[in-house]
Design a protein around this motif. Sequence first.
Motif, PDB file in Angstrom:
ATOM      1  N   ALA A   1       1.323  -0.794   0.308  1.00 29.10           N
ATOM      2  CA  ALA A   1       0.025  -0.298   0.074  1.00 29.10           C
ATOM      3  C   ALA A   1       1.068   1.286   0.114  1.00 29.10           C
ATOM      4  O   ALA A   1       2.006   1.517   1.101  1.00 29.10           O
ATOM      5  N   THR A   2       0.719   2.151  -1.383  1.00 29.49           N
ATOM      6  CA  THR A   2       1.743   3.799  -0.799  1.00 29.49           C
ATOM      7  C   THR A   2       1.639   4.257  -0.115  1.00 29.49           C
ATOM      8  O   THR A   2       0.006   4.181   0.581  1.00 29.49           O
ATOM      9  N   SER A   3       2.714   4.704   0.430  1.00 23.05           N
ATOM     10  CA  SER A   3       3.244   5.833   1.743  1.00 23.05           C
ATOM     11  C   SER A   3       3.585   6.892   1.479  1.00 23.05           C
ATOM     12  O   SER A   3       4.490   6.688   0.107  1.00 23.05           O
ATOM     13  N   SER A   4       4.173   7.455   2.241  1.00 20.90           N
ATOM     14  CA  SER A   4       5.675   7.997   2.129  1.00 20.90           C
ATOM     15  C   SER A   4       6.757   7.673   1.994  1.00 20.90           C
ATOM     16  O   SER A   4       7.201   7.940   1.669  1.00 20.90           O
ATOM     17  N   SER A   5       6.600   5.960   2.208  1.00 24.16           N
ATOM     18  CA  SER A   5       8.621   5.648   2.152  1.00 24.16           C
ATOM     19  C   SER A   5       8.633   4.570   1.068  1.00 24.16           C
ATOM     20  O   SER A   5       9.215   3.850   0.696  1.00 24.16           O
ATOM     21  N   THR A   6       7.135   4.434   0.368  1.00 24.92           N
ATOM     22  CA  THR A   6       6.896   3.863  -0.291  1.00 24.92           C
ATOM     23  C   THR A   6       8.122   4.116  -1.146  1.00 24.92           C
ATOM     24  O   THR A   6       9.210   2.673  -1.744  1.00 24.92           O
ATOM     25  N   LEU A   7       8.413   5.127  -2.439  1.00 27.52           N
ATOM     26  CA  LEU A   7       9.201   5.348  -3.284  1.00 27.52           C
ATOM     27  C   LEU A   7      10.728   4.926  -2.765  1.00 27.52           C
ATOM     28  O   LEU A   7      11.895   4.158  -2.667  1.00 27.52           O
ATOM     29  N   SER A   8      11.066   5.136  -1.750  1.00 29.64           N
ATOM     30  CA  SER A   8      12.887   5.060  -1.224  1.00 29.64           C
ATOM     31  C   SER A   8      12.584   3.004  -0.732  1.00 29.64           C
ATOM     32  O   SER A   8      13.695   2.527  -0.817  1.00 29.64           O
ATOM     33  N   GLU A   9      11.793   3.268  -0.624  1.00 31.53           N
ATOM     34  CA  GLU A   9      11.714   0.312  -0.275  1.00 31.53           C
ATOM     35  C   GLU A   9      11.891   0.918  -1.522  1.00 31.53           C
ATOM     36  O   GLU A   9      12.424  -0.420  -1.940  1.00 31.53           O
ATOM     37  N   LEU A  10      11.123   1.044  -2.835  1.00 33.84           N
ATOM     38  CA  LEU A  10      11.794   0.656  -3.753  1.00 33.84           C
ATOM     39  C   LEU A  10      12.835   0.968  -4.338  1.00 33.84           C
ATOM     40  O   LEU A  10      13.435   0.229  -4.656  1.00 33.84           O
ATOM     41  N   GLU A  11      13.491   2.058  -4.432  1.00 38.05           N
ATOM     42  CA  GLU A  11      15.095   2.217  -4.445  1.00 38.05           C
ATOM     43  C   GLU A  11      15.700   1.432  -3.851  1.00 38.05           C
ATOM     44  O   GLU A  11      17.095   0.768  -4.746  1.00 38.05           O
ATOM     45  N   ASN A  12      16.087   1.312  -2.397  1.00 35.80           N
ATOM     46  CA  ASN A  12      16.481   0.473  -2.071  1.00 35.80           C
ATOM     47  C   ASN A  12      16.238  -0.732  -2.821  1.00 35.80           C
ATOM     48  O   ASN A  12      17.805  -1.041  -2.673  1.00 35.80           O
ATOM     49  N   TYR A  13      15.242  -1.587  -2.241  1.00 32.81           N
ATOM     50  CA  TYR A  13      15.370  -2.770  -3.277  1.00 32.81           C
ATOM     51  C   TYR A  13      15.801  -3.447  -4.843  1.00 32.81           C
ATOM     52  O   TYR A  13      16.740  -3.629  -4.935  1.00 32.81           O
ATOM     53  N   PHE A  14      15.568  -1.910  -5.257  1.00 34.66           N
ATOM     54  CA  PHE A  14      16.186  -2.180  -7.024  1.00 34.66           C
ATOM     55  C   PHE A  14      17.706  -1.913  -7.259  1.00 34.66           C
ATOM     56  O   PHE A  14      18.645  -1.947  -7.156  1.00 34.66           O
TER      57      PHE A  14
END
Length: 247
Positions: A216-229
Amino acid sequence: MIEIKDLKKIYNGVTVVNVPHLEIKKGESIGLVGNNGAGKTTLFRMMLDLIRPERGEVLINGELVAGHENWKNFTASYLDEGFLIDYLTPEEYFYFIGGLHQQSPAHVDDFLSGLTDFFNGEILKRGKYIRDLSKGNQCKVGVASCLLQNPQLLMLDEPFANIDPSTQFRLKNIVKDLNKNKGVTTLISSHDLNHITDVCDRILLMEKGVIIKDIATSSSTLSELENYFGVEQAFAAPVKIDEEENH
């Protein structure tokens, strides 16, 4: 609205999509992310009954997609320029699509007048066939033809990839308006993590045909995805890209 059950696709002995179960509710905005070869386009094509799975099924509003037609009346999609009729001009193509939905040329013209900013003077009355347009402008034609259909379900594969920043911004606003104000269910695949997290309320992360995260998209989702990739790319071995993913 959408239910996927035990869906599997195999190419040359390699499983490229394996989704045991997935539900998407009416009015949700879904983003699908993953590296090349993750199976995103293959999944979209099976959902649209363009390719057949080895096993499993896709249901839209409780009706099987395979072998049925009703879901097509409220579903609009643009995956690539292969969805267009390239020997027509954009105007001819829009009139053709409008005619399929019992819309008069006058109605089509009125609708297109509302997309002036999105077209940015590059689509209409240019005297070009669709095949002579840039990939970005072909994408504009494809997206506009989807909007013309007034869909309840909208599916777009990499719509931000070839369009300029101004058009990206306008497209995001269009998609947000469809979802928030008109209740359109939207599924968008994109490599651009900024755009996808801005537009979508739910992110599906796909890797080697499997949905490994449902966020579920939240304020931390972008950084979570960037860290994953970022971590995944740092340690990943070269992977052969699935041919279907590039279609």
